[in-house]
Design a protein around this motif. Sequence first.
Motif, PDB file in Angstrom:
ATOM      1  N   MET A   1       0.893  -1.323   0.199  1.00 58.05           N
ATOM      2  CA  MET A   1      -0.088  -0.046  -0.632  1.00 58.05           C
ATOM      3  C   MET A   1       0.268   1.319  -0.355  1.00 58.05           C
ATOM      4  O   MET A   1       0.290   2.559  -0.252  1.00 58.05           O
ATOM      5  N   ALA A   2       1.941   1.164   0.642  1.00 56.07           N
ATOM      6  CA  ALA A   2       2.181   2.305   0.854  1.00 56.07           C
ATOM      7  C   ALA A   2       3.625   3.304   0.105  1.00 56.07           C
ATOM      8  O   ALA A   2       3.562   4.068  -0.922  1.00 56.07           O
ATOM      9  N   TYR A   3       3.821   1.420  -1.013  1.00 55.04           N
ATOM     10  CA  TYR A   3       4.597   2.048  -2.772  1.00 55.04           C
ATOM     11  C   TYR A   3       2.947   2.087  -3.544  1.00 55.04           C
ATOM     12  O   TYR A   3       3.703   2.891  -4.498  1.00 55.04           O
ATOM     13  N   VAL A   4       2.417   1.421  -3.402  1.00 52.08           N
ATOM     14  CA  VAL A   4       1.304   2.309  -4.870  1.00 52.08           C
ATOM     15  C   VAL A   4       0.600   4.082  -4.221  1.00 52.08           C
ATOM     16  O   VAL A   4       0.407   4.421  -4.576  1.00 52.08           O
ATOM     17  N   GLU A   5       0.691   3.785  -3.356  1.00 53.19           N
ATOM     18  CA  GLU A   5       0.062   5.597  -2.535  1.00 53.19           C
ATOM     19  C   GLU A   5       1.304   6.253  -3.235  1.00 53.19           C
ATOM     20  O   GLU A   5       1.203   7.179  -3.756  1.00 53.19           O
ATOM     21  N   LYS A   6       3.170   5.748  -3.339  1.00 51.08           N
ATOM     22  CA  LYS A   6       3.898   6.808  -3.681  1.00 51.08           C
ATOM     23  C   LYS A   6       3.999   6.848  -5.387  1.00 51.08           C
ATOM     24  O   LYS A   6       4.242   7.537  -5.795  1.00 51.08           O
ATOM     25  N   GLU A   7       3.672   5.536  -5.751  1.00 49.99           N
ATOM     26  CA  GLU A   7       3.812   5.151  -7.431  1.00 49.99           C
ATOM     27  C   GLU A   7       2.709   5.622  -8.203  1.00 49.99           C
ATOM     28  O   GLU A   7       2.694   5.199  -9.677  1.00 49.99           O
ATOM     29  N   PHE A   8       1.121   5.647  -7.712  1.00 51.21           N
ATOM     30  CA  PHE A   8      -0.613   5.415  -8.475  1.00 51.21           C
ATOM     31  C   PHE A   8      -0.133   6.212  -9.535  1.00 51.21           C
ATOM     32  O   PHE A   8      -0.812   5.731 -10.452  1.00 51.21           O
ATOM     33  N   ARG A   9       1.169   7.668  -9.429  1.00 50.34           N
ATOM     34  CA  ARG A   9       0.994   8.549 -11.113  1.00 50.34           C
ATOM     35  C   ARG A   9       1.858   7.720 -11.238  1.00 50.34           C
ATOM     36  O   ARG A   9       1.374   8.157 -13.296  1.00 50.34           O
TER      37      ARG A   9
ATOM     38  N   ILE B   1     -13.586   5.994 -16.233  1.00 48.32           N
ATOM     39  CA  ILE B   1     -14.943   7.368 -16.346  1.00 48.32           C
ATOM     40  C   ILE B   1     -15.936   6.655 -15.469  1.00 48.32           C
ATOM     41  O   ILE B   1     -16.775   7.168 -14.728  1.00 48.32           O
ATOM     42  N   ARG B   2     -15.883   5.137 -15.837  1.00 45.93           N
ATOM     43  CA  ARG B   2     -17.362   4.307 -14.498  1.00 45.93           C
ATOM     44  C   ARG B   2     -17.420   4.520 -13.193  1.00 45.93           C
ATOM     45  O   ARG B   2     -18.046   4.685 -12.864  1.00 45.93           O
ATOM     46  N   GLU B   3     -15.759   4.070 -13.402  1.00 48.24           N
ATOM     47  CA  GLU B   3     -15.753   4.083 -11.655  1.00 48.24           C
ATOM     48  C   GLU B   3     -15.833   5.405 -10.666  1.00 48.24           C
ATOM     49  O   GLU B   3     -16.704   5.317 -10.194  1.00 48.24           O
ATOM     50  N   PHE B   4     -15.764   6.286 -11.715  1.00 47.29           N
ATOM     51  CA  PHE B   4     -15.612   8.042 -10.952  1.00 47.29           C
ATOM     52  C   PHE B   4     -16.701   8.745 -10.886  1.00 47.29           C
ATOM     53  O   PHE B   4     -17.390   8.744  -9.818  1.00 47.29           O
ATOM     54  N   LYS B   5     -17.782   7.347 -11.774  1.00 51.07           N
ATOM     55  CA  LYS B   5     -19.131   7.990 -11.799  1.00 51.07           C
ATOM     56  C   LYS B   5     -19.731   6.974 -10.508  1.00 51.07           C
ATOM     57  O   LYS B   5     -20.944   8.104 -10.176  1.00 51.07           O
ATOM     58  N   LYS B   6     -19.800   5.761 -10.541  1.00 51.06           N
ATOM     59  CA  LYS B   6     -19.126   5.459  -8.992  1.00 51.06           C
ATOM     60  C   LYS B   6     -19.528   5.870  -8.065  1.00 51.06           C
ATOM     61  O   LYS B   6     -19.838   5.747  -7.346  1.00 51.06           O
ATOM     62  N   THR B   7     -18.459   6.910  -7.707  1.00 49.22           N
ATOM     63  CA  THR B   7     -17.544   7.796  -6.728  1.00 49.22           C
ATOM     64  C   THR B   7     -19.031   9.000  -6.434  1.00 49.22           C
ATOM     65  O   THR B   7     -19.104   9.415  -5.827  1.00 49.22           O
ATOM     66  N   PHE B   8     -18.916   9.722  -7.415  1.00 55.68           N
ATOM     67  CA  PHE B   8     -19.578  10.880  -7.323  1.00 55.68           C
ATOM     68  C   PHE B   8     -20.904  11.329  -8.500  1.00 55.68           C
ATOM     69  O   PHE B   8     -21.102  12.335  -8.220  1.00 55.68           O
TER      70      PHE B   8
ATOM     71  N   LEU C   1      -6.838   5.689  -5.299  1.00 58.47           N
ATOM     72  CA  LEU C   1      -6.245   6.934  -5.496  1.00 58.47           C
ATOM     73  C   LEU C   1      -5.997   7.914  -6.213  1.00 58.47           C
ATOM     74  O   LEU C   1      -5.706   8.481  -6.432  1.00 58.47           O
ATOM     75  N   ARG C   2      -5.981   7.438  -7.402  1.00 56.84           N
ATOM     76  CA  ARG C   2      -6.410   7.917  -8.754  1.00 56.84           C
ATOM     77  C   ARG C   2      -7.441   8.916  -8.475  1.00 56.84           C
ATOM     78  O   ARG C   2      -7.700  10.098  -9.184  1.00 56.84           O
TER      79      ARG C   2
ATOM     80  N   VAL D   1      -4.699  16.106 -20.005  1.00 58.25           N
ATOM     81  CA  VAL D   1      -3.729  16.130 -18.399  1.00 58.25           C
ATOM     82  C   VAL D   1      -3.733  15.823 -17.508  1.00 58.25           C
ATOM     83  O   VAL D   1      -3.004  15.380 -16.698  1.00 58.25           O
ATOM     84  N   ILE D   2      -4.840  15.689 -16.219  1.00 60.69           N
ATOM     85  CA  ILE D   2      -5.605  15.443 -15.482  1.00 60.69           C
ATOM     86  C   ILE D   2      -4.953  14.204 -15.192  1.00 60.69           C
ATOM     87  O   ILE D   2      -4.305  13.281 -14.199  1.00 60.69           O
ATOM     88  N   LEU D   3      -5.441  13.659 -16.094  1.00 62.20           N
ATOM     89  CA  LEU D   3      -5.555  12.156 -16.431  1.00 62.20           C
ATOM     90  C   LEU D   3      -4.504  11.331 -17.064  1.00 62.20           C
ATOM     91  O   LEU D   3      -4.094  10.346 -15.828  1.00 62.20           O
ATOM     92  N   GLU D   4      -3.725  12.017 -17.744  1.00 62.79           N
ATOM     93  CA  GLU D   4      -2.366  11.903 -17.716  1.00 62.79           C
ATOM     94  C   GLU D   4      -1.666  11.938 -16.242  1.00 62.79           C
ATOM     95  O   GLU D   4      -0.770  10.725 -15.823  1.00 62.79           O
ATOM     96  N   GLU D   5      -1.845  13.377 -15.753  1.00 67.01           N
ATOM     97  CA  GLU D   5      -0.624  13.083 -14.126  1.00 67.01           C
ATOM     98  C   GLU D   5      -1.191  12.414 -13.507  1.00 67.01           C
ATOM     99  O   GLU D   5      -0.684  11.627 -12.564  1.00 67.01           O
ATOM    100  N   CYS D   6      -2.647  11.291 -13.628  1.00 64.42           N
ATOM    101  CA  CYS D   6      -2.559  11.357 -12.204  1.00 64.42           C
ATOM    102  C   CYS D   6      -2.441   9.093 -13.259  1.00 64.42           C
ATOM    103  O   CYS D   6      -2.925   8.614 -11.844  1.00 64.42           O
ATOM    104  N   GLY D   7      -1.680   9.125 -13.857  1.00 61.94           N
ATOM    105  CA  GLY D   7      -1.385   8.098 -14.477  1.00 61.94           C
ATOM    106  C   GLY D   7      -2.784   7.237 -15.088  1.00 61.94           C
ATOM    107  O   GLY D   7      -2.624   6.184 -15.150  1.00 61.94           O
ATOM    108  N   ILE D   8      -4.237   6.994 -15.558  1.00 59.86           N
ATOM    109  CA  ILE D   8      -5.000   7.178 -15.957  1.00 59.86           C
ATOM    110  C   ILE D   8      -4.571   7.016 -17.138  1.00 59.86           C
ATOM    111  O   ILE D   8      -4.721   8.422 -18.398  1.00 59.86           O
ATOM    112  N   THR D   9      -4.705   5.394 -18.088  1.00 60.36           N
ATOM    113  CA  THR D   9      -4.831   5.473 -19.006  1.00 60.36           C
ATOM    114  C   THR D   9      -5.732   4.883 -19.801  1.00 60.36           C
ATOM    115  O   THR D   9      -6.176   4.980 -21.353  1.00 60.36           O
ATOM    116  N   ASN D  10      -7.123   3.874 -19.805  1.00 60.25           N
ATOM    117  CA  ASN D  10      -7.862   3.234 -19.919  1.00 60.25           C
ATOM    118  C   ASN D  10      -8.990   4.566 -19.217  1.00 60.25           C
ATOM    119  O   ASN D  10     -10.124   4.584 -18.886  1.00 60.25           O
TER     120      ASN D  10
END
Length: 278
Positions: free
Chosen positions: A179-187, A257-264, A225-226, A243-252
């Motif tokens: 979890m520590a590694y992913v928190e640091k490298e999720f981007r 968007i499906r998961e984002f809409k589930k959250t918000f 995290l993303r 640009v934000i998508l790219e900076e947060c490591g999001i490629t798909n």
Amino acid sequence: MKEFKHENILHKRHFDLQFSIRFEVVDDVNFYSPFHWHNHIEILYVLEGKIDFTVEQRKYLLTDGDMIIINSELIHSSKLCGHARYILLQVPLSAFEGVYDEIENVLLKEKPESGEAEKLFSYLSLMLKSVDDQRQENKIKFISLLYDFFYQLLTSYKVEQKKAGTLSYYGINRISPVMAYVEKEFRNKISLSDVAEILNVTPEHMCRLFKKYTDMTFNEYLMSLRISAFYQMLQNTNQKISVILEECGITNYKVFIREFKKTFGKTPEVIRSEMQGS
């Protein structure tokens, strides 16, 4: 091996105590805190608004007058449903050293009833007044109220004792390096093989361990995290969504968007449009 602390508790040093607590009234809009855990007991009391709260697999919709108590070392997340005001108290287990050494083995009632929450709120209200009043004697008053508050919790809201070395405690510490590694490298792009090497197991075994001890898949944790990072940047920067998508490591994009809409409940484009129109 360093023990992972996913949430960095904001230390509010009102007084020169031997430990640091966070105690404040929070006023925010649509804040999202992804899954995390810590060695603090956390109490949240809703003054106004609604908050979606998840503790492990238990889900709560908190509204005005509701309280939740998060025991230490339990994975949890929260999301404000629009605007919300709430009292937040986070106290480290170290606050009870030499006073109540069994605190590590205690489980407190997670969701007090309405009348119980109101009674406990009265203590929090008095504590807030003591914090606001900077007279020297109120340092003693605050500490007295803090421990009296936990006396009430420990005498009236203790539901059971945790056994030393419980599965939950062992599991969290087992996977905390991941979890520590992913928190640091999720981007960045994260390989399951690289993550599995941290635990010296196969990728398949790492995924099973992660699911077993967190009640979520590895990909769900990475996505949370993303989503949190993306949402904060969406609110606080004028960068293009791409640009934000790219900076947060999001490629798909479709999956995100499906998961984002589930959250918000809305797409990033709609949220940004509403922000610009406000």
